[in-house]
Design an enzyme around this catalytic site. Structure first.
Site, short mmCIF file in Angstrom:
data_model
loop_
_atom_site.label_atom_id
_atom_site.label_comp_id
_atom_site.label_asym_id
_atom_site.label_seq_id
_atom_site.Cartn_x
_atom_site.Cartn_y
_atom_site.Cartn_z
N LYS A 107 72.42 72.89 40.33
CA LYS A 107 71.17 73.45 39.45
C LYS A 107 71.34 74.74 38.82
O LYS A 107 70.61 75.27 37.92
CB LYS A 107 69.91 73.76 40.41
CG LYS A 107 69.51 72.20 41.03
CD LYS A 107 69.04 71.40 40.30
CE LYS A 107 68.38 70.04 41.33
NZ LYS A 107 67.42 70.14 42.07
N ASP A 108 72.42 75.47 39.26
CA ASP A 108 72.91 76.70 38.88
C ASP A 108 73.22 76.64 37.17
O ASP A 108 72.82 77.63 36.40
CB ASP A 108 74.01 77.51 39.53
CG ASP A 108 73.67 77.98 40.56
OD1 ASP A 108 72.43 78.62 40.87
OD2 ASP A 108 74.42 77.93 41.85
#
Length: 435
Positions: A107-108
């Site tokens: 998700k980064d």
């Protein structure tokens, strides 16, 4: 380029408008009016670029004149400031490790790109943006760290009470300042419903500048396209002419949507496998052609405990627009028992440690096909250290915690606890953000 509302086609926005609005009328998702198609020569040139330049070129096709390429490149360099690792196991098997960012999850990529874009387009504006988002495990940490201490942006994260791991919770519930976290007494789907109700509430619309950092936000989706091109560029040259199969751990289906967009753009991926846990709405739908979400069940792969994936309307739109048959998409449902057995088998064979989500991805791939004329990739979406108790119980192996986890583990949890009740959440938002 314009982005239209899937639920109301007359609503069209620029990238910056869709980015800042989040959801459209009737809770509609924004989607590109067209997906750029690249010829073989252009794709070959892109594949030869480094990851930052590759990403800048791909994203510039969607942003067009809204941001100069050199500025976009600087923003991407700041957002994607961590490695992406392509780990080859056998001649025709590899893992794309997407968990080396600051919060140890894939998700980064999407969230840090979104943060850089919002920071740029909101510069000089006085009104605060309230980002209201839900997490089933990893999104919360990525959002919290990406937006931490960014001026004029407040973050509110909802997550299911006692349904994410302690380490996942500690990563984003200990920051404070412009980050507020709320444990909802329900499951992830309940959290998502509360988010949607908030965006649909006229009073909140008129009084708060609401946005969302979930994969419903178009910026997150576009950012994820980039690492599919990077994955392809890492495949050994003698393997690229084979049928490329990619298994994607799927909860809200944003990751898979991005992969499908890459395929539409011309990246020669033969087939995607949507790997789910026993929350199997999509595998059942593809098999029976009947949409019947069931109550969400908690599993080892908790970030994928989703029964109503938000991004499915975008996937349907991709298939309709390109006249693809849904049979081109394979989907496998994996039980917790299969997840654990896969973790054991992979460690015994490769001495490689899988966490539950990546194990689901690997297991679904093995269930589908591993033939000589294919090159098979499974996505690694979270660092095993975030599931150290599971790893110890399964493999009897202790994992050294990365520094970011050791730094937050002893910090106080600053979360609020609220019932699964929209009026209670609404009052909380009004009380905290209307001055």
């Amino acid at each position: 380029m314009k982005f239209y509302n899937i639920n109301y086609h007359k609503e069209k926005k620029t990238f910056s408008q869709a980015l800042q609005q989040g959801l459209g009328i009737n809770q509609g998702l924004f989607f590109p009016e067209y997906i750029p198609k690249l010829n073989n020569k252009t794709i070959e040139n892109i594949l030869n670029l480094n990851f930052i330049d590759k990403s800048s070129y791909i994203l510039s096709l969607f942003l067009e004149k809204e941001m100069e390429l050199n500025i976009l490149n600087k923003k991407i360099k700041k957002g994607f400031n961590f490695p992406l690792i392509f780990n080859i196991f056998d001649k025709n098997l590899a893992c794309l490790e997407l968990f080396h960012g600051p919060t140890l999850a894939f998700k980064d990529f999407g969230v840090r790109f979104m943060a850089q874009m919002l920071k740029f387009f909101n510069k000089g504006k006085k009104n605060k943006i309230i980002i209201l988002t839900a997490t089933s495990g990893d999104t919360g940490a990525a959002v919290a760290h990406a937006f931490y201490n960014i001026k004029n942006i407040e973050i509110v994260i909802l997550y299911p009470y006692k349904k994410i791991s302690i380490l996942q919770e500690k990563l984003f519930c200990t920051l404070g300042n412009n980050i507020k976290t709320i444990a909802i007494k329900g499951n992830f789907d309940d959290c998502q419903k509360l988010i949607k109700k908030s965006f649909n509430d006229q009073e909140l619309k008129q009084t708060l500048n609401l946005n969302s950092a979930n994969s419903i936000n178009i910026s997150r989706l576009l950012a994820q396209i980039c690492y599919y091109f990077e994955a392809f560029s890492q495949i050994p040259l003698d393997q690229r002419k084979k049928k490329i199969i990619i298994s994607v751990p799927s909860g809200n289906f944003g990751n898979l949507t991005a992969g499908l967009i890459a395929k539409v753009m011309g990246l020669p991926i033969h087939k995607f496998i949507a790997a789910t846990n026993i929350n199997d709405t999509i595998p059942r739908y593809l098999n029976l052609k009947h949409w019947e979400p069931k109550k969400t069940i908690s599993t080892l792969s908790n970030a994928m405990d989703v029964s109503i994936p938000n991004n499915w309307p975008r996937i349907k739109k991709i298939f309709q627009t390109n006249n693809w048959n849904l049979n081109l998409l394979e989907s496998k449902s994996i039980t917790d028992l299969e997840t654990t057995q896969t973790t054991i088998n992979v460690f015994n064979k490769y001495k490689y440690i899988l966490e539950p989500h990546t194990a689901v991805s690997f297991c679904a791939l093995k269930k589908y096909i591993l033939e000589k004329n294919t090159f098979n990739i499974f996505l690694g979406t979270a660092h095993p250290a975030k599931f150290k108790e599971y790893i110890y119980n399964t493999l009897h192996k202790k994992i050294m915690l990365p520094k970011i986890l050791t730094n937050c583990i002893k910090k106080e949890n600053l979360s609020y606890k609220l019932p699964n009740n929209f009026l209670v959440l609404k009052n909380f938002l009004i009380k905290n953000y209307i001055i």
